[in-house]
Design an enzyme around this catalytic site. Structure first.
Site, PDB file in Angstrom:
ATOM      1  N   HIS A 252      32.075 -15.754  -0.734  1.00 35.35           N
ATOM      2  CA  HIS A 252      32.822 -16.975  -0.420  1.00 35.35           C
ATOM      3  C   HIS A 252      32.251 -18.159  -1.206  1.00 35.35           C
ATOM      4  O   HIS A 252      31.551 -19.014  -0.666  1.00 35.35           O
ATOM      5  CB  HIS A 252      32.790 -17.251   1.084  1.00 35.35           C
ATOM      6  CG  HIS A 252      33.614 -16.290   1.880  1.00 35.35           C
ATOM      7  ND1 HIS A 252      33.051 -15.275   2.638  1.00 35.35           N
ATOM      8  CD2 HIS A 252      34.956 -16.177   2.018  1.00 35.35           C
ATOM      9  CE1 HIS A 252      34.016 -14.592   3.229  1.00 35.35           C
ATOM     10  NE2 HIS A 252      35.180 -15.103   2.865  1.00 35.35           N
TER      11      HIS A 252
ATOM     12  N   HIS B  86      35.487 -17.175  -6.002  1.00 37.65           N
ATOM     13  CA  HIS B  86      36.499 -16.576  -5.126  1.00 37.65           C
ATOM     14  C   HIS B  86      37.684 -17.517  -4.981  1.00 37.65           C
ATOM     15  O   HIS B  86      38.852 -17.082  -5.025  1.00 37.65           O
ATOM     16  CB  HIS B  86      35.888 -16.276  -3.754  1.00 37.65           C
ATOM     17  CG  HIS B  86      36.902 -15.994  -2.685  1.00 37.65           C
ATOM     18  ND1 HIS B  86      37.728 -14.893  -2.703  1.00 37.65           N
ATOM     19  CD2 HIS B  86      37.225 -16.689  -1.555  1.00 37.65           C
ATOM     20  CE1 HIS B  86      38.517 -14.912  -1.629  1.00 37.65           C
ATOM     21  NE2 HIS B  86      38.233 -15.995  -0.932  1.00 37.65           N
TER      22      HIS B  86
ATOM     23  N   HIS C 208      40.856 -23.149   0.400  1.00 31.24           N
ATOM     24  CA  HIS C 208      41.037 -22.399   1.649  1.00 31.24           C
ATOM     25  C   HIS C 208      39.736 -21.931   2.280  1.00 31.24           C
ATOM     26  O   HIS C 208      39.691 -21.652   3.475  1.00 31.24           O
ATOM     27  CB  HIS C 208      41.947 -21.197   1.408  1.00 31.24           C
ATOM     28  CG  HIS C 208      41.264 -20.030   0.762  1.00 31.24           C
ATOM     29  ND1 HIS C 208      40.925 -20.000  -0.575  1.00 31.24           N
ATOM     30  CD2 HIS C 208      40.813 -18.861   1.285  1.00 31.24           C
ATOM     31  CE1 HIS C 208      40.322 -18.853  -0.846  1.00 31.24           C
ATOM     32  NE2 HIS C 208      40.233 -18.142   0.255  1.00 31.24           N
ATOM     33  N   ASP C 209      38.653 -21.842   1.514  1.00 29.21           N
ATOM     34  CA  ASP C 209      37.354 -21.406   2.054  1.00 29.21           C
ATOM     35  C   ASP C 209      36.260 -22.431   1.787  1.00 29.21           C
ATOM     36  O   ASP C 209      35.069 -22.083   1.781  1.00 29.21           O
ATOM     37  CB  ASP C 209      36.944 -20.059   1.462  1.00 29.21           C
ATOM     38  CG  ASP C 209      37.488 -18.876   2.244  1.00 29.21           C
ATOM     39  OD1 ASP C 209      37.699 -19.026   3.472  1.00 29.21           O
ATOM     40  OD2 ASP C 209      37.713 -17.801   1.659  1.00 29.21           O
TER      41      ASP C 209
ATOM     42  N   ASP D  87      44.459 -14.086  -0.722  1.00 27.36           N
ATOM     43  CA  ASP D  87      43.112 -14.090  -0.144  1.00 27.36           C
ATOM     44  C   ASP D  87      42.522 -12.693  -0.045  1.00 27.36           C
ATOM     45  O   ASP D  87      41.297 -12.534  -0.086  1.00 27.36           O
ATOM     46  CB  ASP D  87      43.165 -14.749   1.238  1.00 27.36           C
ATOM     47  CG  ASP D  87      41.788 -15.092   1.777  1.00 27.36           C
ATOM     48  OD1 ASP D  87      40.855 -15.281   0.966  1.00 27.36           O
ATOM     49  OD2 ASP D  87      41.634 -15.176   3.010  1.00 27.36           O
TER      50      ASP D  87
END
Length: 520
Positions: free
Chosen positions: A246, A250, A286-287, A396
């Site tokens: 993460h 990524h 998103h992360d 994802d």
């Protein structure tokens, strides 16, 4: 001011178009700084001294005697200059004297192209203590950071080439190998690891700048390029590079996959610029600020985030709120009407929250129902938003759908992150979370279960949605090969006395077995 690694903390040029013998440059002993370029022979302290004198003269304030001990206050002076530049940005943006000529002069001021830091240039004796080494590294980092601030001023002054087909927000340095890769960014075989190396770890920012340029989002939303760089730099910086999985690479990989999905013929012809902006931005962020552990770990350790979000979509809520905070701090959407920017923030939240793996069945059943009933109408904003949610979920978890060489790397990285969490739980005598016990959970076993329960069901429905497209066929082919490959590796690592059918996959509820060629 935070250093996002991009030169995004400055909103204005730092160079003045003054004649060499003007009063501004009178007290200076070195050649003047012009709008066209900086003297490459200057060391950072001397450069700062010139800037300070120029700014004081421009404001009409006293210049005072030059300070003789710049080394002692190096960091303090850099921060003061950066703050001064920021405070004066509004004035310089309206300054008609800023010259857009002399493009290409400041080749030394390019982000992502500075050489690797060699400790020998720090002139530190071999017997120096570790503290001195770290201090030297920080000094070099400050010097490189100042170059990044100067690079940002090039963007403001319009020194970035705008020829047809050029990478508008990128430096000339990227028109080489990285630029060649970006010309093929829509290929499903895009190697994000290689791209990250070519951009010196700036893959996420570089990719997002390019895609915003491809779609014309900067012009459509009238975005300020400096603010855009600031926002993207914040996002990239807030990913934890020490996480095996993460991290910002990524995020860049998911963004590239999202771009491929946005290009799907059934979807592309219905999307508007707002849909594209939301899809790409949600993929990139998103992360963000992922701690490298899962939600269950945060809950059982009573982490403050678990309490804040009441043990529900803890990480995803944090990613979303962090993104909103960076949007507001950077001021990227500050020129838009308040109701519009707030709606965009809410839609970003809806997309990012959809990546919560615990909501997989909820989204999958709704998606399957729409496809069974054939009632998806992509002319409706709500239906387009739902498909963007599905597309982001696919992006994802698309690693098993990549070519084996890339898929295997991602699988090993995510399992390494799981194992680190398991080691941490073991260290503090906590119950080891599922999939986090390196002694009991092998990489092939984890991947086979992940593909069977999560990836296959989702991509089978995406396959139906695209009817199917060439990209979807390619992804399903790679997915089946990946599952077959992990099955072979699983049996290869199993003691021979337990191998009854070495070439037969175990039945997995919720996912079909995949046949494929031998994987190297």
């Amino acid at each position: 001011m935070r250093d996002a690694g991009l030169g995004v903390g400055v909103e204005a040029g730092v160079c003045l178009d003054e004649a060499p013998h003007s009063p501004v440059w009178g007290p200076l002993r070195t050649p003047p700084i012009t709008c066209g370029g900086l003297s490459l022979a200057l060391e950072l302290p001397a450069l700062i001294r010139q800037l300070r004198a120029a700014w004081r003269a421009r404001r009409g304030g006293p210049r005072g005697p030059e300070r003789s001990t710049w080394v002692e206050s190096d960091k303090e002076e850099v921060e003061e200059v950066k703050q001064d530049i920021e405070d004066r940005s509004a004035h310089l943006e309206a300054d008609g004297r800023l010259n857009t000529g002399h493009a290409g002069v400041l080749l030394v001021e390019r982000r992502g192209s500075y050489p690797l830091i060699d400790l020998r240039i720090l002139k530190i004796p071999a017997s120096a203590q570790q503290g001195e080494v770290e201090a030297g590294r920080r000094k070099v980092k400050r010097q490189l950071s100042f170059q990044r601030y100067c690079h940002a001023s090039r963007l403001l002054r319009g020194l970035v080439p705008h020829t047809p087909g050029s990478l508008h927000l990128l430096d000339d340095d990227y028109l080489g190998q990285a630029g060649h890769m970006l010309s093929k960014v829509g290929s499903w075989n895009f190697d994000i690891f290689l791209f990250d190396r070519l951009t010196n770890g700036n893959s996420l920012v570089t990719l997002m700048c390019h895609l915003f340029s491809v779609y014309g989002l900067v012009h459509h939303f009238q975005l300020d390029m400096i603010k855009l760089h600031r926002f993207l730099g914040m996002v990239q910086e807030d990913y934890h590079s020490q996480n095996p999985y993460h991290n910002a690479v990524h995020a860049a990989d998911v963004t590239q996959a999202m771009y491929c999905y946005l290009k799907e013929p059934k979807l592309a012809e219905q999307l508007n610029p707002l849909d594209v902006f939301l899809g790409l931005t949600a993929a990139a962020a998103h992360d963000v600020d992922h701690p490298g552990v899962n939600q269950a770990f945060l809950i059982k350790t009573r982490h403050h985030l678990a309490s804040l979000y009441q043990n529900t979509s803890v990480l995803e809520s944090h990613h979303w709120r962090s993104t909103v905070g960076m949007l507001r701090e950077s001021g990227l959407l500050s020129h838009l009407p308040a109701d519009m920017s707030q709606d965009m923030e809410q839609q970003l939240g809806s997309l990012i929250l959809a990546t919560d793996i615990s909501r997989q069945n909820e989204f999958l059943s709704t998606f399957r129902e729409h496809l069974d009933n054939q009632d998806l109408d992509l002319q409706l904003a709500s239906h387009r938003h739902f498909i963007l949610q599905i597309a982001l979920k696919c992006a994802d978890v698309c690693n098993p759908c990549r070519v084996w060489e890339l898929s295997k790397q991602w699988s090993e990285r995510v399992c390494e992150e799981f194992y680190r969490q398991g080691d941490l739980e073991r260290k503090f005598d906590m119950e080891i979370s599922p999939l986090c016990n390196q002694q009991a959970d092998s990489v092939p076993a984890i991947q086979i279960g992940f593909i069977s329960y999560i990836v296959e069901p989702l991509f089978e429905e995406w396959h139906r949605f695209t009817k199917p497209s060439p990209l979807s066929r390619t992804m399903m082919g790679h997915l089946h090969k990946s599952k077959a490959g992990w099955s072979r590796l699983r049996y290869a690592n199993t003691p021979s006395d337990t191998q009854t059918h070495p070439h037969t996959e175990e039945p997995e509820p919720g996912g079909g077995g995949g046949e494929g060629e031998d994987i190297p």
